[in-house]
Design a protein around this motif. Structure first.
Motif, PDB file in Angstrom:
ATOM      1  N   TRP A   1      -9.298 -42.160   9.992  1.00  0.00           N
ATOM      2  CA  TRP A   1      -7.892 -41.653  11.240  1.00  0.00           C
ATOM      3  C   TRP A   1      -7.371 -42.754  10.702  1.00  0.00           C
ATOM      4  CZ3 TRP A   1      -7.003 -36.881  13.301  1.00  0.00           C
ATOM      5  CH2 TRP A   1      -8.249 -36.148  13.494  1.00  0.00           C
ATOM      6  N   MET A   2      -7.191 -43.729  10.562  1.00  0.00           N
ATOM      7  CA  MET A   2      -6.635 -45.174  10.304  1.00  0.00           C
ATOM      8  C   MET A   2      -4.967 -44.826   9.730  1.00  0.00           C
ATOM      9  SD  MET A   2      -8.272 -48.815   9.843  1.00  0.00           S
ATOM     10  CE  MET A   2      -9.095 -49.301  10.893  1.00  0.00           C
ATOM     11  N   PRO A   3      -5.230 -43.759   8.570  1.00  0.00           N
ATOM     12  CA  PRO A   3      -3.651 -43.205   7.580  1.00  0.00           C
ATOM     13  C   PRO A   3      -2.864 -42.305   8.415  1.00  0.00           C
ATOM     14  CG  PRO A   3      -5.480 -43.426   6.995  1.00  0.00           C
ATOM     15  CD  PRO A   3      -5.856 -43.357   7.715  1.00  0.00           C
ATOM     16  N   LEU A   4      -3.444 -41.851   9.855  1.00  0.00           N
ATOM     17  CA  LEU A   4      -2.752 -40.607  10.421  1.00  0.00           C
ATOM     18  C   LEU A   4      -1.923 -41.516  11.602  1.00  0.00           C
ATOM     19  CD1 LEU A   4      -1.519 -37.888  11.192  1.00  0.00           C
ATOM     20  CD2 LEU A   4      -3.534 -38.476  12.449  1.00  0.00           C
ATOM     21  N   LEU A   5      -2.830 -42.163  11.916  1.00  0.00           N
ATOM     22  CA  LEU A   5      -2.380 -43.139  12.981  1.00  0.00           C
ATOM     23  C   LEU A   5      -1.349 -43.971  12.911  1.00  0.00           C
ATOM     24  CD1 LEU A   5      -6.400 -44.151  15.065  1.00  0.00           C
ATOM     25  CD2 LEU A   5      -4.145 -42.499  15.415  1.00  0.00           C
ATOM     26  N   LEU A   6      -1.490 -45.063  11.538  1.00  0.00           N
ATOM     27  CA  LEU A   6      -0.472 -45.802  10.532  1.00  0.00           C
ATOM     28  C   LEU A   6       1.138 -45.168  10.582  1.00  0.00           C
ATOM     29  CD1 LEU A   6      -2.712 -48.157   8.007  1.00  0.00           C
ATOM     30  CD2 LEU A   6      -1.539 -48.535  10.032  1.00  0.00           C
ATOM     31  N   LYS A   7       0.778 -43.632  10.605  1.00  0.00           N
ATOM     32  CA  LYS A   7       1.918 -42.618  10.010  1.00  0.00           C
ATOM     33  C   LYS A   7       2.706 -42.764  11.787  1.00  0.00           C
ATOM     34  CE  LYS A   7       3.021 -38.142   8.431  1.00  0.00           C
ATOM     35  NZ  LYS A   7       2.864 -37.423   7.969  1.00  0.00           N
ATOM     36  N   GLY A   8       1.798 -43.057  12.210  1.00  0.00           N
ATOM     37  CA  GLY A   8       2.467 -42.483  13.900  1.00  0.00           C
ATOM     38  C   GLY A   8       3.126 -43.570  14.366  1.00  0.00           C
ATOM     39  N   PHE A   9       2.290 -44.814  13.832  1.00  0.00           N
ATOM     40  CA  PHE A   9       3.336 -46.461  13.979  1.00  0.00           C
ATOM     41  C   PHE A   9       4.425 -46.225  13.333  1.00  0.00           C
ATOM     42  CE2 PHE A   9       3.422 -51.212  13.752  1.00  0.00           C
ATOM     43  CZ  PHE A   9       3.598 -51.307  14.917  1.00  0.00           C
ATOM     44  N   ILE A  10       4.530 -45.405  12.565  1.00  0.00           N
ATOM     45  CA  ILE A  10       5.723 -45.491  11.527  1.00  0.00           C
ATOM     46  C   ILE A  10       6.759 -45.219  12.571  1.00  0.00           C
ATOM     47  CG2 ILE A  10       6.802 -45.217   9.349  1.00  0.00           C
ATOM     48  CD1 ILE A  10       4.266 -45.741   7.885  1.00  0.00           C
ATOM     49  N   PHE A  11       6.360 -44.520  12.911  1.00  0.00           N
ATOM     50  CA  PHE A  11       7.322 -42.950  14.056  1.00  0.00           C
ATOM     51  C   PHE A  11       7.816 -43.929  14.704  1.00  0.00           C
ATOM     52  CE2 PHE A  11       8.279 -38.661  15.881  1.00  0.00           C
ATOM     53  CZ  PHE A  11       9.611 -38.871  14.827  1.00  0.00           C
ATOM     54  N   ASN A  12       7.135 -44.655  15.894  1.00  0.00           N
ATOM     55  CA  ASN A  12       7.172 -45.691  16.509  1.00  0.00           C
ATOM     56  C   ASN A  12       8.256 -46.171  16.155  1.00  0.00           C
ATOM     57  OD1 ASN A  12       4.950 -44.589  17.958  1.00  0.00           O
ATOM     58  ND2 ASN A  12       5.342 -45.483  19.489  1.00  0.00           N
ATOM     59  N   ILE A  13       7.974 -47.218  15.142  1.00  0.00           N
ATOM     60  CA  ILE A  13       9.233 -47.815  14.919  1.00  0.00           C
ATOM     61  C   ILE A  13      10.637 -47.548  14.301  1.00  0.00           C
ATOM     62  CG2 ILE A  13       9.486 -49.813  12.602  1.00  0.00           C
ATOM     63  CD1 ILE A  13       6.102 -50.037  12.501  1.00  0.00           C
ATOM     64  N   VAL A  14      10.734 -46.529  13.537  1.00  0.00           N
ATOM     65  CA  VAL A  14      11.416 -45.408  13.728  1.00  0.00           C
ATOM     66  C   VAL A  14      12.622 -45.418  14.993  1.00  0.00           C
ATOM     67  CG1 VAL A  14      12.698 -43.471  12.084  1.00  0.00           C
ATOM     68  CG2 VAL A  14      11.331 -44.903  10.720  1.00  0.00           C
ATOM     69  N   ILE A  15      12.034 -44.383  15.719  1.00  0.00           N
ATOM     70  CA  ILE A  15      12.604 -44.871  17.118  1.00  0.00           C
ATOM     71  C   ILE A  15      12.537 -45.866  17.014  1.00  0.00           C
ATOM     72  CG2 ILE A  15      11.564 -43.563  19.523  1.00  0.00           C
ATOM     73  CD1 ILE A  15       9.497 -42.116  17.760  1.00  0.00           C
ATOM     74  N   SER A  16      12.440 -46.450  17.734  1.00  0.00           N
ATOM     75  CA  SER A  16      12.580 -47.825  18.048  1.00  0.00           C
ATOM     76  C   SER A  16      14.255 -49.061  17.481  1.00  0.00           C
ATOM     77  CB  SER A  16      11.464 -49.002  18.177  1.00  0.00           C
ATOM     78  OG  SER A  16      11.024 -49.672  16.760  1.00  0.00           O
ATOM     79  N   ILE A  17      13.815 -48.517  15.943  1.00  0.00           N
ATOM     80  CA  ILE A  17      14.954 -49.157  15.135  1.00  0.00           C
ATOM     81  C   ILE A  17      16.246 -48.728  15.904  1.00  0.00           C
ATOM     82  CG2 ILE A  17      16.247 -49.478  12.940  1.00  0.00           C
ATOM     83  CD1 ILE A  17      13.009 -50.291  12.313  1.00  0.00           C
ATOM     84  N   SER A  18      16.076 -46.532  15.951  1.00  0.00           N
ATOM     85  CA  SER A  18      17.680 -46.255  15.823  1.00  0.00           C
ATOM     86  C   SER A  18      17.982 -45.884  17.293  1.00  0.00           C
ATOM     87  CB  SER A  18      16.870 -44.609  15.975  1.00  0.00           C
ATOM     88  OG  SER A  18      16.607 -44.420  14.415  1.00  0.00           O
ATOM     89  N   ALA A  19      17.007 -45.709  17.965  1.00  0.00           N
ATOM     90  CA  ALA A  19      17.259 -46.027  19.465  1.00  0.00           C
ATOM     91  C   ALA A  19      18.136 -47.681  19.873  1.00  0.00           C
ATOM     92  CB  ALA A  19      15.939 -46.376  20.425  1.00  0.00           C
ATOM     93  N   MET A  20      17.306 -48.407  19.423  1.00  0.00           N
ATOM     94  CA  MET A  20      18.252 -49.912  19.350  1.00  0.00           C
ATOM     95  C   MET A  20      19.228 -50.378  18.615  1.00  0.00           C
ATOM     96  SD  MET A  20      17.034 -53.184  20.683  1.00  0.00           S
ATOM     97  CE  MET A  20      18.658 -54.499  21.016  1.00  0.00           C
ATOM     98  N   ALA A  21      19.237 -49.797  17.476  1.00  0.00           N
ATOM     99  CA  ALA A  21      21.256 -48.974  16.791  1.00  0.00           C
ATOM    100  C   ALA A  21      21.883 -49.074  17.685  1.00  0.00           C
ATOM    101  CB  ALA A  21      20.602 -48.917  15.589  1.00  0.00           C
ATOM    102  N   LEU A  22      21.205 -47.571  18.065  1.00  0.00           N
ATOM    103  CA  LEU A  22      22.482 -46.264  18.573  1.00  0.00           C
ATOM    104  C   LEU A  22      23.089 -47.525  20.111  1.00  0.00           C
ATOM    105  CD1 LEU A  22      24.095 -44.283  19.305  1.00  0.00           C
ATOM    106  CD2 LEU A  22      21.974 -43.115  19.670  1.00  0.00           C
ATOM    107  N   GLY A  23      22.245 -48.602  21.258  1.00  0.00           N
ATOM    108  CA  GLY A  23      21.968 -48.214  22.463  1.00  0.00           C
ATOM    109  C   GLY A  23      22.792 -49.422  21.732  1.00  0.00           C
ATOM    110  N   THR A  24      22.934 -50.503  20.966  1.00  0.00           N
ATOM    111  CA  THR A  24      23.485 -51.791  20.675  1.00  0.00           C
ATOM    112  C   THR A  24      25.209 -50.963  20.681  1.00  0.00           C
ATOM    113  OG1 THR A  24      21.620 -53.231  19.600  1.00  0.00           O
ATOM    114  CG2 THR A  24      23.584 -53.464  19.609  1.00  0.00           C
ATOM    115  N   LEU A  25      25.706 -50.464  19.857  1.00  0.00           N
ATOM    116  CA  LEU A  25      26.828 -49.945  19.345  1.00  0.00           C
ATOM    117  C   LEU A  25      27.559 -49.699  21.238  1.00  0.00           C
ATOM    118  CD1 LEU A  25      26.624 -48.480  16.463  1.00  0.00           C
ATOM    119  CD2 LEU A  25      27.402 -50.295  16.600  1.00  0.00           C
TER     120      LEU A  25
END
Length: 281
Positions: free
Chosen positions: A64-88
């Motif tokens: 299950w590691m590949p699927l969990l890593l894919k989900g964690f990358i999605f967490n990072i994408v959400i965090s970067i997007s929310a941080m960029a929008l919130g910073t502006l």
């Protein structure tokens, strides 16, 4: 003439006060200890007696590691997007808090305090259920998936905290900076963009990075509203394995390890930047 040797009076030695650099700080070995603790916590479950006909815990986790890593990358994408929008949005709101217009200043302050003191989970539900599922603009239908609405929901508290970071950095500068710029006939806009804000960057960077680390760990809240990130996928993987209780500790320890590996270097870099950009008084 008195040839006696002068007596040396005992002097009490004062213990020097500890410097700010002597405070407790995170060290690389602290992270190593935490990793060892997480691994040690999962060892009893990993070697617990199981049915010989079933796959081992380690084999299931690797599967299950590949699927969990894919989900964690999605967490990072959400965090970067929310941080960029919130910073502006937060930078604009922070500048509004120091506006000379009392109406703009008051509205910016109220908005900042409201979203800064609101629970993140409530704001997330607010965005998930009050935002539409799609937008129609000039006959064009634009869908709003759950992860996008979760990004908006997490960007709201980030916006408020960035607003306070910007306001605090500007206010922390000596008033002589403004007075010297005004004596050179700079406009207020020129003073902000050419003199004040460039000096504020090094003051804002450490708390901004710390806020991003907190936001990254808070992205797991998106699992409550059905976003397919690492916690959601972990629950689905455990359900697919028949709800085996011996898999709980290894799977969630792996999720904890992923967040630690990503967030710990950010924390270390934040401490280093705080020391480098420390304001000497």
């Amino acid at each position: 003439m008195n040839n006696q040797t002068p007596k040396i009076m005992p002097v009490m030695m004062l213990t020097p006060k500890p410097r700010p650099d002597d405070r407790f700080q995170l060290r690389p070995w602290h992270g190593l200890v935490l990793i060892v603790v997480c691994i040690a916590a999962s060892i009893p479950a990993a070697f617990a007696a199981t049915d010989p006909g079933r796959a081992s815990i380690w084999d299931i986790l690797v599967q299950w590691m590949p699927l969990l890593l894919k989900g964690f990358i999605f967490n990072i994408v959400i965090s970067i997007s929310a941080m960029a929008l919130g910073t502006l949005a937060g930078a604009a709101l922070g500048l509004g808090q120091i506006s000379l217009n009392p109406v703009v200043r008051k509205l910016a302050w109220i908005t900042t305090q409201f979203f800064r003191n609101a629970p993140w989970l409530v704001l997330l539900f607010f965005a998930m259920f009050l935002l539409p599922f799609e937008l129609k603009i000039f006959g064009l239908t634009i869908p709003l998936p759950d992860w996008l609405k979760a990004m908006f929901g997490l960007a709201l508290p980030v916006m408020a905290n960035v607003s306070e970071i910007v306001r605090g950095a500007i206010v922390s500068l000596p008033s002589g900076q403004w007075e010297a710029a005004e004596s050179l006939a700079f406009s207020r806009t020129q003073v902000l963009w050419r003199i004040i804000l460039p000096q504020c960057v090094k003051r804002m960077l450490p708390p901004w990075m710390n806020l991003y680390s907190i936001l990254t760990m808070a992205t797991v809240l998106a699992s409550i509203v059905g976003v397919s990130e690492v916690m959601t996928l972990t629950g689905q993987a455990l359900a697919a394995e028949g709800g085996r209780s011996d898999l709980l500790i290894p799977f969630y320890s792996f999720v904890l390890f992923l967040f630690f590996v990503y967030c710990y270097p950010i924390a270390r870099l934040t401490v280093r930047l705080e020391k480098k950009f420390a304001v000497k008084t």
